[in-house]
Design a protein around this motif. Sequence first.
Motif, mmCIF file in Angstrom:
data_model
loop_
_atom_site.group_PDB
_atom_site.id
_atom_site.type_symbol
_atom_site.label_atom_id
_atom_site.label_comp_id
_atom_site.label_asym_id
_atom_site.label_seq_id
_atom_site.Cartn_x
_atom_site.Cartn_y
_atom_site.Cartn_z
ATOM 1 N N ASN A 1 -6.046 7.895 22.140
ATOM 2 C CA ASN A 1 -7.171 6.851 23.086
ATOM 3 C C ASN A 1 -6.624 7.383 24.618
ATOM 4 N N GLY A 2 -5.956 8.434 24.733
ATOM 5 C CA GLY A 2 -5.655 8.912 25.887
ATOM 6 C C GLY A 2 -4.416 8.093 26.739
ATOM 7 N N ARG A 3 -3.550 7.462 26.183
ATOM 8 C CA ARG A 3 -2.625 6.673 26.557
ATOM 9 C C ARG A 3 -1.218 7.218 26.243
ATOM 10 N N ILE A 4 -0.098 7.231 26.977
ATOM 11 C CA ILE A 4 1.058 7.829 26.488
ATOM 12 C C ILE A 4 2.026 6.260 26.283
ATOM 13 N N PRO A 5 2.258 6.168 25.172
ATOM 14 C CA PRO A 5 2.747 4.723 24.604
ATOM 15 C C PRO A 5 4.330 4.735 25.327
ATOM 16 N N SER A 6 4.664 3.401 25.170
ATOM 17 C CA SER A 6 6.244 3.233 25.567
ATOM 18 C C SER A 6 7.051 3.722 24.249
ATOM 19 N N GLY A 7 8.469 4.070 24.292
ATOM 20 C CA GLY A 7 9.196 4.278 23.180
ATOM 21 C C GLY A 7 9.749 3.061 22.471
ATOM 22 N N GLU A 8 9.516 1.848 23.083
ATOM 23 C CA GLU A 8 10.003 0.618 22.692
ATOM 24 C C GLU A 8 9.790 0.362 21.237
ATOM 25 N N TRP A 9 8.728 0.412 20.801
ATOM 26 C CA TRP A 9 8.366 0.107 19.364
ATOM 27 C C TRP A 9 8.975 1.048 18.511
ATOM 28 N N ILE A 10 9.015 2.247 18.782
ATOM 29 C CA ILE A 10 9.646 3.140 17.980
ATOM 30 C C ILE A 10 11.074 2.844 17.871
ATOM 31 N N ASN A 11 11.726 2.555 19.223
ATOM 32 C CA ASN A 11 13.226 2.504 19.057
ATOM 33 C C ASN A 11 13.420 1.288 18.466
ATOM 34 N N VAL B 1 4.529 4.454 13.786
ATOM 35 C CA VAL B 1 4.190 5.969 14.142
ATOM 36 C C VAL B 1 2.679 5.892 14.277
ATOM 37 N N ARG B 2 2.014 5.080 13.155
ATOM 38 C CA ARG B 2 0.230 5.287 13.524
ATOM 39 C C ARG B 2 -0.136 4.718 14.674
ATOM 40 N N ASP B 3 0.581 3.387 15.220
ATOM 41 C CA ASP B 3 -0.129 3.121 16.221
ATOM 42 C C ASP B 3 0.408 3.795 17.667
ATOM 43 N N THR B 4 1.338 4.513 17.604
ATOM 44 C CA THR B 4 1.915 5.513 18.437
ATOM 45 C C THR B 4 0.969 6.790 18.607
ATOM 46 N N MET B 5 0.450 7.007 17.518
ATOM 47 C CA MET B 5 -0.319 8.332 17.322
ATOM 48 C C MET B 5 -1.621 7.788 17.915
ATOM 49 N N ARG B 6 -2.138 6.702 17.712
ATOM 50 C CA ARG B 6 -3.534 6.242 17.874
ATOM 51 C C ARG B 6 -3.423 6.000 19.626
ATOM 52 N N GLU B 7 -2.487 5.424 19.908
ATOM 53 C CA GLU B 7 -2.468 5.282 21.644
ATOM 54 C C GLU B 7 -2.821 6.564 22.170
ATOM 55 N N ILE B 8 -1.875 7.594 21.841
ATOM 56 C CA ILE B 8 -2.278 8.816 22.309
ATOM 57 C C ILE B 8 -3.543 9.557 21.923
ATOM 58 N N GLY C 1 12.566 12.724 13.856
ATOM 59 C CA GLY C 1 12.113 12.841 12.611
ATOM 60 C C GLY C 1 10.820 12.133 12.545
ATOM 61 N N LEU C 2 10.482 10.926 13.261
ATOM 62 C CA LEU C 2 9.612 10.200 13.122
ATOM 63 C C LEU C 2 8.481 10.626 14.104
ATOM 64 N N LEU C 3 8.796 11.461 15.385
ATOM 65 C CA LEU C 3 7.887 11.704 16.229
ATOM 66 C C LEU C 3 7.764 13.494 15.965
ATOM 67 N N HIS C 4 8.423 14.103 15.114
ATOM 68 C CA HIS C 4 8.299 15.723 15.209
ATOM 69 C C HIS C 4 6.873 16.064 15.180
ATOM 70 N N ASP C 5 5.710 15.371 14.684
ATOM 71 C CA ASP C 5 4.478 15.966 14.392
ATOM 72 C C ASP C 5 3.566 15.423 15.292
ATOM 73 N N ILE C 6 4.086 14.612 16.407
ATOM 74 C CA ILE C 6 3.209 13.579 17.244
ATOM 75 C C ILE C 6 2.205 14.598 18.092
ATOM 76 N N GLY C 7 2.602 15.723 18.174
ATOM 77 C CA GLY C 7 1.732 16.815 19.022
ATOM 78 C C GLY C 7 0.350 17.084 18.196
ATOM 79 N N LYS C 8 0.239 16.757 16.736
ATOM 80 C CA LYS C 8 -0.821 16.772 16.159
ATOM 81 C C LYS C 8 -2.091 15.813 16.631
ATOM 82 N N THR C 9 -1.841 14.965 17.417
ATOM 83 C CA THR C 9 -2.799 14.241 18.002
ATOM 84 C C THR C 9 -3.712 14.962 19.026
ATOM 85 N N ARG C 10 -3.098 16.202 19.447
ATOM 86 C CA ARG C 10 -3.683 16.997 20.368
ATOM 87 C C ARG C 10 -4.557 18.234 19.543
ATOM 88 N N ILE C 11 -4.456 18.064 18.341
ATOM 89 C CA ILE C 11 -5.063 19.147 17.466
ATOM 90 C C ILE C 11 -6.384 18.854 16.841
#
Length: 457
Positions: free
Chosen positions: A174-184, A165-172, A246-256
Amino acid sequence: MSEITKQDVQRAAMLFTASIKSVLLYPLAHPAVRQPLQELVGLMGEMMGEQHELHLGVVEGTFFIEGCLLVAPNAAVTELVERLLQKGIDAVTIYAGVTPDDLFGFAALLANRQVSAETFAVELERKGISNVRLGIDEMVAGEGEEGKGEALIPAAIYRDALKAVRDTMREIDNGRIPSGEWINGVVENMVSVTMEEPTTLLGLAMIKDYDNYTFSHSVNVGILALTLAAFLGLEKEALHEINTAGLLHDIGKTRIDKTILNSPGKLSDTEFKEMKRHAEEGSEIVKKMKNIPPAVAEAVLGHHIRHDRTGYPEWARDMHFGLYTEIVSVADCYDAITTLRTYQRPTLPKEAMEIMHRLAGSSLNGELVEQFEAMMGEYPVGSLVRLDTNEIALVLKPHPMECAEPSVKILMDAQGQALETPRLVTLAGAGGTRYASIVAPVDPLLKNIDVASHLLA
């Protein structure tokens, strides 16, 4: 594996730190170096017990050995964490047979400024240190030897989920859209252990990391949503999608704006208006992530659309949101209620269920709240309770799921003394007998008990 206490972990960290400081000043034979390393080898052997390896490292800035985390570190532990992170090390496996020479070589690499994160593993191999390895074997996450330490499995999965979750949010960030493979990959492990034993991860959802709230809250909601979905008897594919939501429900907070996100108090009307954007922003991010099902984006968009359709985003109130969304909403609500804020004391699990009952039918789906309560039991996992024996215990399994395995961990005896080695017992014995009954909930703060450390141990 032996019971590992916070005192063990703290002592090991302090010995490591002392060794790092001394290796550049003295040779291995010097007592200032040799003595702490010999003590460290002995301590690690005791912690291993009959196992053949020991795992330690850093998760979200917190030092851990196996399932025991030091959430309130002293200066020596903090220094060790900084040393490890400087070398890009988040996990280490120590094997049985490790010697003071091995640890001397490892400490010397940590102390050497010329050794970088990129060259550390190479230097470790060049020194011939085979009993210390960077990383943690896959079997720690449940894919290896049969019977491998059960307490280790959920702790490893929890750590992996936090990192994903941390690394997915940090990718975002940094302006990148990460793949879902790690989360999966993380979700696959979480679903697998939950299908085998529904309560395996439930206790870990009671862990609150206030310094990394967004990450730990996301993982906790993922666990609670997954466990509820499994309790409802949903199919594996549904468990995957609900857990991911559940893991990604607050991922939009990276844009706040971070000043709003990290505000220590209640938000102003203007700030709250900005914060409300995270649901739709998160949904748009998830839609762009590869290998993430559309149902996840829908749940992310709707997790603040209340059951009576008075939530946000306002423009989405008339949209159809299904079971997945309402499950995530229930999980999100429970974790938020039981979390400490600067403007809100943490609510005890039993009290949290009473609050959720008041929200049933308006903010939350009433039927799901009833199912959630049945899953959690009268005294939910993570509750500190007083037994009619006057002992203080921590609930590990909710009442409906009591079986031959322990359901509580007794932490204090009838005289109020902390047990050096907590005892695992089941309240419901064979043939209708009972060890004890729960009398009332207890506030962990009043007993100075760190619930999280006992849930991970």
